[in-house]
Motif scaffolding. Sequence first.
Motif, short mmCIF file in Angstrom:
data_model
loop_
_atom_site.label_atom_id
_atom_site.label_comp_id
_atom_site.label_asym_id
_atom_site.label_seq_id
_atom_site.Cartn_x
_atom_site.Cartn_y
_atom_site.Cartn_z
N LEU A 29 -25.25 19.77 36.98
CA LEU A 29 -25.34 18.52 36.23
C LEU A 29 -25.30 18.80 34.73
CD1 LEU A 29 -28.12 16.71 38.29
CD2 LEU A 29 -25.70 16.05 38.17
N THR A 30 -25.94 19.87 34.32
CA THR A 30 -25.93 20.25 32.91
C THR A 30 -24.52 20.60 32.45
OG1 THR A 30 -28.19 21.09 33.06
CG2 THR A 30 -26.87 21.86 31.21
N ALA A 31 -23.82 21.40 33.24
CA ALA A 31 -22.47 21.80 32.87
C ALA A 31 -21.55 20.59 32.76
CB ALA A 31 -21.91 22.79 33.91
N ALA A 32 -21.69 19.62 33.67
CA ALA A 32 -20.85 18.42 33.63
C ALA A 32 -21.17 17.59 32.39
CB ALA A 32 -21.08 17.59 34.89
N THR A 33 -22.43 17.49 32.03
CA THR A 33 -22.84 16.70 30.87
C THR A 33 -22.36 17.36 29.58
OG1 THR A 33 -24.80 15.92 32.05
CG2 THR A 33 -24.80 15.69 29.65
N VAL A 34 -22.54 18.67 29.47
CA VAL A 34 -22.11 19.39 28.27
C VAL A 34 -20.60 19.28 28.09
CG1 VAL A 34 -21.90 21.69 27.24
CG2 VAL A 34 -24.07 20.97 28.25
N LEU A 37 -19.76 15.77 26.89
CA LEU A 37 -20.11 15.61 25.47
C LEU A 37 -19.11 16.35 24.59
CD1 LEU A 37 -23.99 15.96 25.64
CD2 LEU A 37 -22.76 14.04 24.62
N ASP A 38 -18.69 17.53 25.03
CA ASP A 38 -17.72 18.31 24.28
C ASP A 38 -16.41 17.54 24.13
OD1 ASP A 38 -17.13 20.94 23.02
OD2 ASP A 38 -15.58 21.01 24.56
N GLU A 39 -16.00 16.83 25.20
CA GLU A 39 -14.78 16.02 25.12
C GLU A 39 -14.92 14.90 24.10
OE1 GLU A 39 -14.10 14.63 29.05
OE2 GLU A 39 -13.38 16.57 29.81
N ARG A 40 -16.14 14.49 23.83
CA ARG A 40 -16.40 13.43 22.84
C ARG A 40 -16.64 14.00 21.44
NH1 ARG A 40 -18.10 11.61 27.77
NH2 ARG A 40 -17.96 9.35 28.17
N GLY A 41 -16.48 15.33 21.30
CA GLY A 41 -16.69 15.96 20.01
C GLY A 41 -18.14 16.12 19.65
N VAL A 42 -19.01 16.18 20.64
CA VAL A 42 -20.45 16.30 20.40
C VAL A 42 -20.95 17.61 21.00
CG1 VAL A 42 -22.72 15.26 20.78
CG2 VAL A 42 -20.71 13.79 20.46
N GLY A 43 -21.61 18.41 20.18
CA GLY A 43 -22.20 19.65 20.66
C GLY A 43 -23.51 19.38 21.36
N THR A 44 -24.02 20.38 22.07
CA THR A 44 -25.25 20.19 22.84
C THR A 44 -26.18 21.37 22.69
OG1 THR A 44 -23.82 19.15 24.51
CG2 THR A 44 -26.14 19.41 25.07
N ARG A 169 -19.59 13.30 42.41
CA ARG A 169 -20.80 12.59 41.97
C ARG A 169 -21.39 13.25 40.72
NH1 ARG A 169 -21.93 12.98 47.51
NH2 ARG A 169 -23.80 14.30 47.20
N ILE A 170 -21.36 14.58 40.69
CA ILE A 170 -21.89 15.30 39.53
C ILE A 170 -21.08 14.98 38.29
CG2 ILE A 170 -22.08 17.61 38.53
CD1 ILE A 170 -22.93 18.60 41.33
N ALA A 171 -19.75 14.98 38.42
CA ALA A 171 -18.89 14.69 37.27
C ALA A 171 -19.12 13.28 36.75
CB ALA A 171 -17.42 14.89 37.65
N ARG A 172 -19.25 12.31 37.66
CA ARG A 172 -19.48 10.92 37.25
C ARG A 172 -20.83 10.76 36.55
NH1 ARG A 172 -18.55 8.72 41.75
NH2 ARG A 172 -20.67 8.44 42.53
N ALA A 173 -21.85 11.37 37.12
CA ALA A 173 -23.19 11.27 36.53
C ALA A 173 -23.24 11.95 35.16
CB ALA A 173 -24.23 11.88 37.47
N ALA A 178 -23.52 11.69 29.26
CA ALA A 178 -22.90 12.06 27.99
C ALA A 178 -22.58 10.82 27.15
CB ALA A 178 -21.62 12.86 28.25
N ALA A 179 -22.07 9.77 27.79
CA ALA A 179 -21.75 8.53 27.06
C ALA A 179 -23.01 7.93 26.45
CB ALA A 179 -21.08 7.54 28.01
N ALA A 180 -24.10 7.94 27.23
CA ALA A 180 -25.35 7.38 26.72
C ALA A 180 -25.93 8.22 25.58
CB ALA A 180 -26.37 7.27 27.85
N MET A 181 -25.83 9.53 25.70
CA MET A 181 -26.35 10.40 24.65
C MET A 181 -25.51 10.33 23.39
SD MET A 181 -27.40 13.81 26.87
CE MET A 181 -27.76 14.76 25.37
N ALA A 182 -24.19 10.28 23.55
CA ALA A 182 -23.30 10.22 22.39
C ALA A 182 -23.50 8.93 21.61
CB ALA A 182 -21.85 10.37 22.83
N GLY A 183 -23.83 7.85 22.32
CA GLY A 183 -24.01 6.56 21.67
C GLY A 183 -25.39 6.36 21.09
N ARG A 184 -26.28 7.33 21.30
CA ARG A 184 -27.66 7.21 20.82
C ARG A 184 -27.79 7.89 19.47
NH1 ARG A 184 -32.95 9.88 21.86
NH2 ARG A 184 -34.51 8.25 22.19
N GLU A 185 -28.37 7.21 18.52
CA GLU A 185 -28.56 7.79 17.20
C GLU A 185 -29.54 8.95 17.29
OE1 GLU A 185 -30.04 6.58 12.67
OE2 GLU A 185 -29.93 5.08 14.26
N HIS A 186 -29.11 10.09 16.76
CA HIS A 186 -29.96 11.28 16.81
C HIS A 186 -30.92 11.25 15.62
CE1 HIS A 186 -31.28 15.38 17.46
NE2 HIS A 186 -30.96 15.68 16.22
#
Length: 209
Positions: A29-34, A37-44, A169-173, A178-186
Amino acid sequence: MTGTESRTLTVISAGLTQPSSSRLLADRLTAATVAALDERGVGTDVEVVELRDHAHALVDNLLTGFPGGALRSVVARVAASDGIIAVTSIFNASYSGLYKSFFDVLDQGTLDGVPTLLGATGGTARHSLALEHAIRPMFAYLRAATVPTGVYAASEDWAGSGDQALAGRIARAGDELAAAMAGREHTGPADPFADAVPFEELLARQRAN
């Protein structure tokens, strides 16, 4: 690709054995999320927490009301996270006591609005509904922003055609988190001294009185 932005992801694994299927699912799940996020230009910035390493400290925390040692750092890390992946093994159709104990010691409001991906593992698919009838309601109470797709992996999901379905399922989750994290102000961890009054001002007030 390394993004110009970065998000903090904390992964909670409540497996009791080493290695464990819970950790295996957490890693995937971590690998899929990272990757998403990488595809969205966001590091983790990723940290994986094995709760079995903190079992005694959790009991002490429940008895005293205060986290000690390494557990204190884990709690602080969770409070500063932009996203959480939380995976438990299933016992008697619900989460493990170790998993519940960790979320019991968090201060109220720690997970408010934090994007969270839920995962679980078990020996049979009959336990899969534990994600919805036990785990998700707990995180709703904690006011975490859980993503729609929870991932349950039974023993048969790790091989053959079952693994292909699990991978989907892992890829979708991971993409949802990633979408929720990228849209959240850090904002990073809160500074408890940000609103402190300078000593000189306090001294001036004292003299004025």
